[in-house]
Structures are given as structure tokens and as C-alpha cells.
Motif scaffolding. Structure first.
Motif, PDB file in Angstrom:
ATOM      1  N   LEU A   1      12.350  -2.454   4.772  1.00  0.00           N
ATOM      2  CA  LEU A   1      11.450  -1.737   4.081  1.00  0.00           C
ATOM      3  C   LEU A   1      11.790  -0.334   3.759  1.00  0.00           C
ATOM      4  CD1 LEU A   1      10.036  -1.466   7.637  1.00  0.00           C
ATOM      5  CD2 LEU A   1       8.804  -2.401   5.589  1.00  0.00           C
TER       6      LEU A   1
ATOM      7  N   LYS B   1      10.349   1.021  -1.044  1.00  0.00           N
ATOM      8  CA  LYS B   1       9.409   2.756  -0.657  1.00  0.00           C
ATOM      9  C   LYS B   1      10.704   3.404  -2.265  1.00  0.00           C
ATOM     10  CE  LYS B   1       6.153   2.347   1.175  1.00  0.00           C
ATOM     11  NZ  LYS B   1       4.849   2.291   0.191  1.00  0.00           N
TER      12      LYS B   1
ATOM     13  N   ALA C   1       5.903  -5.697   1.903  1.00  0.00           N
ATOM     14  CA  ALA C   1       5.967  -5.029   3.292  1.00  0.00           C
ATOM     15  C   ALA C   1       4.945  -5.196   4.710  1.00  0.00           C
ATOM     16  CB  ALA C   1       5.887  -3.253   2.843  1.00  0.00           C
TER      17      ALA C   1
ATOM     18  N   LEU D   1       6.128  -5.418   8.684  1.00  0.00           N
ATOM     19  CA  LEU D   1       5.386  -4.638   9.395  1.00  0.00           C
ATOM     20  C   LEU D   1       4.514  -5.384  10.647  1.00  0.00           C
ATOM     21  CD1 LEU D   1       4.199  -1.826   7.028  1.00  0.00           C
ATOM     22  CD2 LEU D   1       5.886  -1.600   8.769  1.00  0.00           C
TER      23      LEU D   1
ATOM     24  N   TYR E   1       6.925   6.780   4.763  1.00  0.00           N
ATOM     25  CA  TYR E   1       5.565   6.425   3.743  1.00  0.00           C
ATOM     26  C   TYR E   1       5.211   5.479   4.352  1.00  0.00           C
ATOM     27  CZ  TYR E   1       9.710   7.813   0.364  1.00  0.00           C
ATOM     28  OH  TYR E   1      10.260   8.362  -0.573  1.00  0.00           O
ATOM     29  N   TYR E   2       4.756   5.304   5.688  1.00  0.00           N
ATOM     30  CA  TYR E   2       3.866   3.820   6.029  1.00  0.00           C
ATOM     31  C   TYR E   2       3.403   4.026   7.375  1.00  0.00           C
ATOM     32  CZ  TYR E   2       7.542   0.543   3.615  1.00  0.00           C
ATOM     33  OH  TYR E   2       8.350  -0.094   2.438  1.00  0.00           O
TER      34      TYR E   2
END
Length: 388
Positions: free
Chosen positions: A229, A233, A266, A270, A298-299
């Protein structure tokens, strides 16, 4: 039983001969049930290629096995753009599992999978092994100047696997994940992208990911997913920085397609992580709070779930007036101590401006719902707000 499988797969019995990859015979010309029955034998072919049965293989038998592998690859190329047939072939392939990680994309890699299995099998006779190497170096129908990309990819992955198996200790004080973990995350992302080349393959990607991560120790699986992850990014930011000086619609289209692909990858990671509350709780307990704060910045989906989890943990703390501090109300249920909970909230507030604002807003809402006290020792959320 094993001999029966060998005879059926290699065509030594009554099984129909597979057409070559350059044959004019179209899979659609065969009854679909026949094609499904042939595909169902792929796990058995790979299982036999890893067994001691190959000690009786001669060059003819080896050629027959490789012909089947190329036929399976041919089916992949013919049906990859037809979602309904892809799903039908994938279902039939999964139904025959003793081999848990095979799905429709495995058909496209069948020559490489078979070649790797045979190269690792010491029971393969020397003559058949030499024949195999010649076949991999010079596939049928390839010219003298052809580039054997299948073998090149096979060699790179095998070399990477051997390198990752070596004991390694990261340098003291090195930032970010250790190099071995980062390399494993890069390999995972590459395979995930390959599994998702077709339309509507998110479910297939998730099945493949679950099968791979279940084979790892839980802490290692969590580390690889977190590193993957982070790489998505970091890699995206580096690509944008490198593209600032380049103009043109094609470059813009390429960046948009890359961003969409990274977003889908991603999303699969997730989905695996957040799809099980117990798994996500263990993930948050396993990773350092600074790493979690980085990912949460970021998420947004991860940050919301992380804040909800911290809220549930904080609600299990009670104030002990004799000790003058917050303690666990039930040792079996409360996961974090007051000090650990405070450290995690402080780490979130030291992240991006948006994450800090989101964290403080969540704490203020919790304080309001808890009575909006402004005095220490009455609400854990009041005390946390004063700390952060």
C-alpha cells in the motif's frame, strides 16, 4: 489413480489431442463441455509434473505435456476478452483444486508454470530435461531472432525467489520497510496487476490474494500488505514528479490509466484487509502506529476504519480514582492501555493536515456525545483531546 491422470492428460489414453497454439482449430468449434473438461485437468498436470512419476517420461511424453500447456495458453488468449466464458473456465478450474491458487489467468502462464515445476523436479530424466531446456529457449514456431520472454520472466522470478530466501538483516536505522519486505511487496503488486488484466477480475484478484497471504505467517502478511500500500502511493508520487516536464494527451492518458490501475490494486488490498474485523484489528496491533498513520493519511477508507477501531478500544477504558489514571476495564477485551491509545492518537495528529483535522473532529464529536465534559477523569475523549 496417478497413472490414470498422467494418461488422460498426456493423451496416452483416449483423451483428444490438443491443438497447437498456431493451429487453425478454434476452441469455439469444440463443444464447450469438452473444453471445460480439458481445463479441469490443468491442476492434475501441474501436480504430476512435481511428482516422481516424471522419472518415466521420455521426450515424446515431455513434448505432449508442453503441447497441453501451450493449448491452455491458447485458450487464455482466445477467451480473455469474453467475461462469461472466462468465468466459466475459472469456475471449472477452481472446482478441480487440490491446487488452491489457480484461476483463469493461470492458463496464460501455463507453459511457465509447467516449465518451472519440471525444472525443479530432480526425478525428470536427463534427456527429458535437455529437451525441456531446448523447448523453453526456442519455443515452437519461434524464429532464430525471437525473444523468449516467457523464459526471461521465469528466470527473473526464480532468481528473485532465491534472493528473497537468503537471510538478510536491514541496516540499523534504515527508514521504511526492510529491503526484503519491500521486494516481496513489489512482487505481490506485479502479480496482482497480472491477475487483474481482464475485465471484471477484482473478484479473481481477491481470491488469488487470499490464497497467497494465507500461506504466510500473519505478521509477515500484514507487513507485505502495508509495504504494498505504501509503494502504491510512493510510486505514484514519483511518477507524477517525473512527468511534470512532459506534455501531450498521450502522456496524460497514460497517467490516468496508471492511476486507475493502482486504485484498483489498492482496492483489492484494502478489501482483504478491511473485509474481516478481526484481521484488521490484528493488523493495527501488529504495525507501528507511525506506519498506520502514514497509510491512514493516504487511504480515507483505512483511516475511517482505524478511527472506529480506536474508538471501540478507548470505550473499554475506565478511570481509576485511586491510581489517578485510565485503566483497562476488562483485561480480556481491552486491547490497548491508556498510554498506547494516546500514542496512536498523537501519531495521527502528527500526520497530514487533513488527517489531523479528521482525528480532532472525531475526538470532539466523541467528547460531545460523552457529555462534553471539560474536566479530567470524566471522559476518556476529553483527556485524549487535552493530550493531543
Amino acid at each position: 489413480s496417478a497413472n490414470r491422470v498422467t494418461n488422460a492428460i498426456l493423451g496416452l489414453g483416449s483423451a483428444p489431442a490438443p491443438p497447437g497454439p498456431h493451429s487453425n482449430l478454434q476452441p469455439q468449434a469444440c463443444p464447450m463441455e469438452v473444453v471445460l473438461g480439458q481445463v479441469e485437468q490443468l491442476p492434475a498436470l501441474l501436480a504430476v509434473s512435481r511428482s516422481a512419476l516424471v522419472r518415466d517420461w521420455d521426450s515424446l511424453t515431455l513434448d505432449r505435456a508442453l503441447e497441453w500447456a501451450r493449448y491452455f495458453q491458447h485458450l487464455y488468449n482466445r477467451f480473455r476478452a469474453r467475461p462469461q466464458l472466462r468465468e466459466a473456465l475459472g469456475r471449472r478450474l477452481r472446482r478441480s483444486q487440490p491446487y488452491p491458487l489457480l484461476g483463469f489467468p493461470a492458463l496464460g502462464r501455463c507453459p511457465q508454470l509447467l516449465g518451472l515445476a519440471l525444472l525443479e523436479n530432480r526425478a525428470l530424466p536427463p534427456a527429458a530435461c535437455r529437451r525441456l531446456l531446448r523447448s523453453l529457449l526456442q519455443p515452437p514456431g519461434a524464429g532464430t531472432g525471437s525473444d523468449p520472454r516467457g523464459l526471461e520472466l521465469l528466470a527473473r522470478r526464480k532468481a528473485a525467489a532465491c534472493l528473497l530466501a537468503l537471510p538478510h538483516r536491514p541496516p540499523r536505522g534504515a527508514p521504511g520497510p526492510e529491503p526484503q519486505l519491500q521486494a516481496e511487496a513489489q512482487l505481490l503488486l506485479r502479480r496482482l496487476r497480472e491477475e487483474g488484466q481482464g475485465v471484471g477480475e477484482a473478484a479473481g484478484q481477491l481470491r488469488w490474494l487470499c490464497g497467497v497471504l494465507e500461506q504466510l505467517p500473519q505478521s509477515r502478511a500484514f507487513g507485505v500488505v502495508a509495504a504494498a500500500l505504501a509503494l502504491l502511493k510512493q510510486g505514484r508520487g514519483a511518477q507524477q514528479a517525473g512527468d511534470r516536464d512532459r506534455d501531450g494527451s498521450s502522456s496524460q492518458d497514460g497517467r490516468q490509466a496508471s492511476a486507475a490501475g493502482d486504485g484498483c490494486t489498492a482496492g483489492v488490498l484494502l478489501s482483504w484487509l478491511l473485509g474481516n474485523q478481526e484481521r484488521f484489528s490484528a493488523f493495527c496491533l501488529c504495525l507501528p502506529c507511525s506506519h498506520l498513520a502514514f497509510l491512514a493519511g493516504y487511504y480515507s477508507q483505512l483511516s475511517r476504519s482505524y478511527l472506529d477501531l480506536l474508538t471501540s478500544w478507548g470505550s473499554l477504558l475506565v478511570y481509576d480514582p485511586l491510581q489517578g489514571r485510565w485503566v483497562k476495564s476488562c483485561l480480556d477485551k481491552a486491547e490497548l492501555s491508556w498510554e498506547e491509545l494516546r500514542e496512536r492518537f498523537i501519531s495521527l495528529c502528527q500526520g497530514s493536515a487533513l488527517l489531523k483535522e479528521q482525528t480532532q473532529a472525531a475526538l470532539e464529536l466523541l467528547r460531545t456525545q460523552d457529555g462534553d465534559f471539560k474536566v479530567c477523569g470524566l471522559s476518556v475523549w476529553t483527556d485524549l483531546l487535552m493530550e493531543v
